[in-house]
Scaffold this motif. Structure first.
Motif, PDB file in Angstrom:
ATOM      1  N   LEU A 179      31.269  46.827  36.190  1.00 49.62           N
ATOM      2  CA  LEU A 179      30.131  47.525  35.596  1.00 49.62           C
ATOM      3  C   LEU A 179      28.878  46.666  35.501  1.00 49.62           C
ATOM      4  O   LEU A 179      27.774  47.179  35.681  1.00 49.62           O
ATOM      5  N   GLY A 180      29.033  45.391  35.214  1.00 49.28           N
ATOM      6  CA  GLY A 180      27.868  44.516  35.080  1.00 49.28           C
ATOM      7  C   GLY A 180      26.999  44.502  36.329  1.00 49.28           C
ATOM      8  O   GLY A 180      25.818  44.872  36.275  1.00 49.28           O
ATOM      9  N   PRO A 181      27.556  44.114  37.466  1.00 46.86           N
ATOM     10  CA  PRO A 181      26.740  44.119  38.691  1.00 46.86           C
ATOM     11  C   PRO A 181      26.303  45.521  39.122  1.00 46.86           C
ATOM     12  O   PRO A 181      25.186  45.696  39.605  1.00 46.86           O
ATOM     13  N   LEU A 182      27.176  46.518  38.941  1.00 53.63           N
ATOM     14  CA  LEU A 182      26.820  47.875  39.346  1.00 53.63           C
ATOM     15  C   LEU A 182      25.614  48.390  38.567  1.00 53.63           C
ATOM     16  O   LEU A 182      24.658  48.922  39.154  1.00 53.63           O
ATOM     17  N   LEU A 183      25.640  48.241  37.249  1.00 50.13           N
ATOM     18  CA  LEU A 183      24.506  48.684  36.434  1.00 50.13           C
ATOM     19  C   LEU A 183      23.262  47.859  36.743  1.00 50.13           C
ATOM     20  O   LEU A 183      22.150  48.398  36.764  1.00 50.13           O
ATOM     21  N   LEU A 236      28.109  46.039  27.723  1.00 55.31           N
ATOM     22  CA  LEU A 236      28.264  44.657  28.161  1.00 55.31           C
ATOM     23  C   LEU A 236      27.380  43.661  27.436  1.00 55.31           C
ATOM     24  O   LEU A 236      27.422  42.471  27.740  1.00 55.31           O
ATOM     25  N   GLY A 237      26.579  44.121  26.507  1.00 55.78           N
ATOM     26  CA  GLY A 237      25.687  43.223  25.778  1.00 55.78           C
ATOM     27  C   GLY A 237      26.458  42.245  24.907  1.00 55.78           C
ATOM     28  O   GLY A 237      27.697  42.240  24.869  1.00 55.78           O
ATOM     29  N   GLN A 238      25.725  41.425  24.179  1.00 54.98           N
ATOM     30  CA  GLN A 238      26.352  40.393  23.357  1.00 54.98           C
ATOM     31  C   GLN A 238      27.331  40.991  22.347  1.00 54.98           C
ATOM     32  O   GLN A 238      28.360  40.400  22.050  1.00 54.98           O
ATOM     33  N   GLN A 239      27.000  42.175  21.832  1.00 56.10           N
ATOM     34  CA  GLN A 239      27.920  42.862  20.922  1.00 56.10           C
ATOM     35  C   GLN A 239      28.344  44.207  21.498  1.00 56.10           C
ATOM     36  O   GLN A 239      28.606  45.154  20.773  1.00 56.10           O
ATOM     37  N   LEU A 245      30.673  47.015  23.612  1.00 54.98           N
ATOM     38  CA  LEU A 245      32.053  47.455  23.414  1.00 54.98           C
ATOM     39  C   LEU A 245      33.045  46.665  24.266  1.00 54.98           C
ATOM     40  O   LEU A 245      34.065  46.193  23.764  1.00 54.98           O
ATOM     41  N   LEU A 246      32.766  46.519  25.552  1.00 56.85           N
ATOM     42  CA  LEU A 246      33.691  45.780  26.411  1.00 56.85           C
ATOM     43  C   LEU A 246      33.702  44.291  26.086  1.00 56.85           C
ATOM     44  O   LEU A 246      34.726  43.632  26.187  1.00 56.85           O
ATOM     45  N   THR A 247      32.563  43.779  25.671  1.00 55.00           N
ATOM     46  CA  THR A 247      32.481  42.370  25.290  1.00 55.00           C
ATOM     47  C   THR A 247      33.343  42.110  24.054  1.00 55.00           C
ATOM     48  O   THR A 247      34.057  41.119  23.988  1.00 55.00           O
ATOM     49  N   MET A 248      33.266  43.014  23.097  1.00 57.78           N
ATOM     50  CA  MET A 248      34.048  42.856  21.866  1.00 57.78           C
ATOM     51  C   MET A 248      35.556  43.017  22.152  1.00 57.78           C
ATOM     52  O   MET A 248      36.368  42.344  21.523  1.00 57.78           O
ATOM     53  N   LEU A 249      35.920  43.885  23.081  1.00 56.10           N
ATOM     54  CA  LEU A 249      37.335  44.049  23.415  1.00 56.10           C
ATOM     55  C   LEU A 249      37.894  42.821  24.126  1.00 56.10           C
ATOM     56  O   LEU A 249      39.075  42.527  24.042  1.00 56.10           O
ATOM     57  N   ASN A 250      37.036  42.123  24.870  1.00 55.01           N
ATOM     58  CA  ASN A 250      37.475  40.922  25.588  1.00 55.01           C
ATOM     59  C   ASN A 250      37.507  39.686  24.698  1.00 55.01           C
ATOM     60  O   ASN A 250      38.054  38.656  25.078  1.00 55.01           O
ATOM     61  N   TYR A 251      36.932  39.777  23.519  1.00 54.37           N
ATOM     62  CA  TYR A 251      36.818  38.609  22.638  1.00 54.37           C
ATOM     63  C   TYR A 251      38.177  38.213  22.076  1.00 54.37           C
ATOM     64  O   TYR A 251      38.925  39.021  21.552  1.00 54.37           O
TER      65      TYR A 251
END
Length: 97
Positions: free
Chosen positions: A11-15, A84-87, A89-95
């Motif tokens: 998603l990061g590169p696609l968006l 994918l931002g600092q907070q 949803l996916l970032t928080m799930l990967n934390y």
């Protein structure tokens, strides 16, 4: 690799690419003589037009200016930040602390 990590990698590169294409599409609107069906411009027009055409039916040109690419830049930027931002949803799930 977890599913959320894989989703972030995709998603990061696609968006980012979509945001770039829509910004380039905004720049193309400044040059009405540019033919969107010819080679260098078709690389931008073909992937963005499926998003723009339905939205143009809902949002007419404002003062003769097509604002639909600006709306899509906002939508994709918002999605990128929410997911994918600092907070995000996916970032928080990967934390993992």
């Amino acid at each position: 690799m977890t599913a959320t990590t894989l989703a972030s990698w995709i998603l990061g590169p696609l968006l980012g690419i979509l945001i770039f294409l829509f910004i380039f599409r905004i720049v193309l609107t400044w040059y009405p003589q540019a033919d969107g069906s010819k080679f260098p411009f078709s690389l931008v027009v073909l992937p963005t037009e499926p998003f723009l055409a339905p939205l143009r039916q809902l949002v007419p040109p404002f003062g003769g200016v097509d604002i639909t690419p600006i709306i899509w830049v906002g939508i994709f930027s918002f999605l990128r930040e929410i997911l994918l931002g600092q907070q995000g949803l996916l970032t928080m799930l990967n934390y993992t602390p």
